[in-house]
Design an enzyme around this catalytic site. Sequence first.
Site, PDB file in Angstrom:
ATOM      1  N   GLY A  30      72.078 110.389   7.058  1.00  0.00           N
ATOM      2  CA  GLY A  30      73.351 111.069   7.249  1.00  0.00           C
ATOM      3  C   GLY A  30      73.264 111.946   8.485  1.00  0.00           C
ATOM      4  O   GLY A  30      72.204 112.054   9.094  1.00  0.00           O
ATOM      5  N   LYS A  31      74.384 112.558   8.819  1.00  0.00           N
ATOM      6  CA  LYS A  31      74.407 113.368  10.037  1.00  0.00           C
ATOM      7  C   LYS A  31      73.315 114.424  10.031  1.00  0.00           C
ATOM      8  O   LYS A  31      72.740 114.755  11.050  1.00  0.00           O
ATOM      9  CB  LYS A  31      75.769 114.039  10.196  1.00  0.00           C
ATOM     10  CG  LYS A  31      76.778 113.079  10.784  1.00  0.00           C
ATOM     11  CD  LYS A  31      78.096 113.737  11.082  1.00  0.00           C
ATOM     12  CE  LYS A  31      79.132 112.651  11.305  1.00  0.00           C
ATOM     13  NZ  LYS A  31      80.492 113.063  11.131  1.00  0.00           N
TER      14      LYS A  31
END
Length: 475
Positions: free
Chosen positions: A246-247
Amino acid sequence: MKPVRTRFAPSPTGFLHVGGIRTALFAWLVARQAGGQFILRFEDTDKKREVEGAREHLIKSLRDLGLEYDEGPDIGGPYAPYTQSERLESYQRWAQRLIEAGRAYADPYTPEQVQGFREAAQAAKQPFLYRNHRPENPPAWDGSQPLRFKAEPKAYTRTDAVMGELTTGPEVIDDFVLIKSDGYPTYNFAHIVDDAEMEITHVMRGQEFLSSTPNYLNLYEALGLEAPILAHLPHIMNEAGNKKLGKRDGAKDVLDYIRDGYLPEAMINFIASMGWNDGTEQEIFTRDELIAKFSLDHVQRSGARFDERRLEWMNGAYIRELALDDLFDRVTDFWPPEAADYDDDYRKKVLGLIQERLKFFTELPQLTTFFFADLPLNPELIAGNKQLKKFDASELGNWLEQTKASLLDSDFSVGDLTDRLNALLEATGQKPGVLFSLIRIATTQAPASPGLADTMAVLGRDRTLARIDAQLSKL
Ligand code: GLU
């Protein structure tokens, strides 16, 4: 045999990270390998999620990485338009066919009613299925209600080009929305229509779509279409390998990597290797080798780990292979500001010295500034050096004085400097780890540098001696 046609079908909802690019890359590779076409299509039917500028960004990402497409929203092609919001007429046409065949119906329920069904199912510990609530006499579809697919629940055994044979029962098949009440189709419906109209032969996409596939197969049948070859790619996991990237774990915009000076060819190699290998130990593949060797049956089924250090390593390996002139042209924008006062010749010499150690271009200032400017004296470099901190200042000073004396009449060629440095080892009776560390620190004020003789040869006599003097005055 139909010509191979693959597509990358992003929604313009944000930047493209390594996972998105991997999907595009694998589709591109399958098309290029077969001499077929690779198509870009924008899936923009969810207007709420659209992000301004995302389309341009997606196009730039593909271009910068060299994943050229043969048909697409900005270049057109025989199946234009390649943007779903411009294809509403197609979806209406196919929806009408389903209505006429009795395979789609207007959904008469309010969201509250649907919520009621859902809660009732929960209370009865039953899975919630729309098809258990099919209206007996659905109203004629006037576009103000969602249009729902009337599924024919059944079991499927199918072969996914990556995941292998998969079997599901009828319980996963349900009546899903084809066209929303805002007039836009759902992704579920639109992509099937588009893939059919655009004659797509292979669909590569993330494994998050696996669970919907039985429903899609049901719809293909209702539409009288043959499903394309489906290949679901495993998730890309964070570095620890315990959750989807994820980011927060560094799922960066691929353009940020390009901006940081990663080479497109290294990025492509790295991204291809996330989940794929050719069955050997080979890690470095040129673009042409990837095209020749890629195959979906060597794509692994379990999650692929995103390891940024491996990307750094790989980028470094590509940098080392570049001809110096080529590398020089590519690093133009990455020099430290101090380099502006120096000509190409000097910069090229510096670059040649650090090429071996450069992993990405934004490291350039850190590795080279001392070639262009005197760094402030950093006492920590000696005080914190395991070998040097054992000696007192007068001893270190002595060695530096000897060094200076020896260098005074050197011609500052690498050969002559090497000879003199070796002679100094003998004269002082010190190991290179001691003496050369000291001279390195004095002449660079940097924690690391290329080979000492090479470095001094590029710095030149005046600068080298002046820096040794500066160090002497601070011992
Ligand atoms: N628009 C979908 C997405 O961005 C594409 C999925 C597909 O390739 O079919 O995830």
